[in-house]
Enzyme design. Sequence first.
Site, short mmCIF file in Angstrom:
data_model
loop_
_atom_site.label_atom_id
_atom_site.label_comp_id
_atom_site.label_asym_id
_atom_site.label_seq_id
_atom_site.Cartn_x
_atom_site.Cartn_y
_atom_site.Cartn_z
N ARG A 19 44.74 37.41 38.36
CA ARG A 19 44.82 36.63 39.60
C ARG A 19 43.55 35.84 39.87
O ARG A 19 43.55 34.92 40.70
CB ARG A 19 45.11 37.57 40.78
CG ARG A 19 46.54 38.10 40.79
CD ARG A 19 46.71 39.25 41.76
NE ARG A 19 46.31 38.89 43.10
CZ ARG A 19 46.14 39.75 44.11
NH1 ARG A 19 46.32 41.05 43.88
NH2 ARG A 19 45.80 39.35 45.31
N LYS A 26 36.89 39.91 35.26
CA LYS A 26 36.78 40.01 36.71
C LYS A 26 35.48 40.65 37.15
O LYS A 26 34.82 40.17 38.08
CB LYS A 26 37.97 40.80 37.25
CG LYS A 26 37.94 41.01 38.75
CD LYS A 26 39.21 41.62 39.28
CE LYS A 26 39.48 42.99 38.72
NZ LYS A 26 40.63 43.65 39.39
N THR A 81 45.50 53.63 35.40
CA THR A 81 44.15 54.11 35.70
C THR A 81 43.85 55.45 35.03
O THR A 81 42.72 55.69 34.59
CB THR A 81 43.96 54.23 37.21
OG1 THR A 81 45.08 54.93 37.77
CG2 THR A 81 43.87 52.85 37.85
N TYR A 103 35.31 52.06 40.33
CA TYR A 103 35.94 50.83 39.85
C TYR A 103 34.92 49.70 39.83
O TYR A 103 34.18 49.50 40.80
CB TYR A 103 37.13 50.47 40.74
CG TYR A 103 38.23 51.48 40.63
CD1 TYR A 103 39.27 51.34 39.70
CD2 TYR A 103 38.24 52.62 41.44
CE1 TYR A 103 40.26 52.29 39.58
CE2 TYR A 103 39.23 53.58 41.33
CZ TYR A 103 40.24 53.41 40.40
OH TYR A 103 41.22 54.36 40.28
N ASN A 372 5.80 16.05 33.25
CA ASN A 372 5.57 17.21 32.38
C ASN A 372 6.41 17.21 31.11
O ASN A 372 6.21 18.06 30.25
CB ASN A 372 5.82 18.50 33.16
CG ASN A 372 7.21 18.55 33.77
OD1 ASN A 372 7.75 17.52 34.15
ND2 ASN A 372 7.77 19.73 33.89
#
Length: 451
Positions: A19, A26, A81, A103, A372
């Site tokens: 998503r 993620k 899980t 998590y 520079n």
Amino acid sequence: MTQHRPLACVILAAGKGTRMKSDLPKVLHRVAGQPMVGHVLSAVRALDPDHVVVVVGPGMDNVADAVAPYPTAVQHEQRGTADAVRAAFGLLEGFDGDVVVLYGDTPLVTPDTLRAMVAARRQPNDPAVVVLGMRPDDPGAYGRLILNARGGLEKIVEYLDASEEERQVTLCNAGLMAFDGARMFDLINRIGNSNAKSEYYLTDVVQIARSNGMACAVVEAAPAEVVGVNSRAELSEVEKLIQRRLRKAAMDNGATLTDPDSVTFCVDTRLGRDVIVGPHVVFGPGVVVADRVEIKAFSHLEQVRVDSGAQVGPYARLRPGAEIGPDAHIGNFVEIKNAKIEAGAKVNHLTYIGDARVGAKANIGAGTITCNYDGYAKSHTDIGAEAFIGSNTALVAPVRVGDGAIVGAGSVVTTDVEGDALVVARGRQQAYTGWAKRFRERKQNEKAKKA
């Protein structure tokens, strides 16, 4: 003396995060300048665990790099899980202490909450499982934690499976768990996948433990601590929450934020006492600000140190490697990069100082730049103490301006200037009396002839 009981932490970070619509895993999306999984690791480190294992998906080498030196275990298939926790078993073989499961996309959990979970696991009633709970304003579709008459956890009921009476319960499952390691392996291995998704759900462990006469317990956390991230919108909400936490911490520690909601912090920002921060200031990673500094509106700082009594901004940009000395002034529309500005120096207007040293009490005029970069390499500019650089000066590095020297406005300096000297490096000014008036008259006559 209480005997030390070993502690392990397992961080689940294998989710693809579809998503998020991102090529980046993620848990590597940043919150307050740090990947989400980094926040979780910071909370875990505060407990000084004996083992930390991060569970990743196949091909997530960038996550493994981000969490190093902690070891990773691979969950080869996304099968729930409980299956993710099982992936860590090989690295925890023979471990019989306490195990906390977290998590990687829940970055706001605090060390105090984790300590409370471990303390609950070690209570005399010896719960096999401790579940973190919360009471959100809108329980919505969260799983409900059902307690028994003794206050222990009896079961976790998913919302779709809950009765109307159970749906009225406001205590909800936040996902994190603490286990007795001696019993965890067997309990999780007994979790089945007889459900619509054919997945192995960690929440089933409570029912298995209770059916075998084992106690289970609940520790509650504030809902804001356990917000998970599955979308960009949720990521932005978590950012808001952590910014609120960081702003409060800064003010509690003695800084003044004149418009707190407009200031953006990184998790590692460090502000001293009596610092004043104006509106719309952005702190990138790696900023340390000493006492009594004022940072004015719309300034941006990243990988810099600002010493006591300095003034910065408004509209200043301090880039990586900038060191601002005590009582120095960095003014509006000034950019400093990889340069040391020493005590009491002033760089107040429309100036770029890069790869340089500006000596104590030097004064840099408006529009000055250090040239520079020649297209191939960076070179250094050294400006001595109490030097005065006139406005609109270009200092072509490598070059040195000695202590107390003065550079005339509009100069292009290409060779070293000795101390206390005056250097003027520009074309000689010449005046032509009446030329402008004659020019205008000629042009007006030409225009009249064409009419």
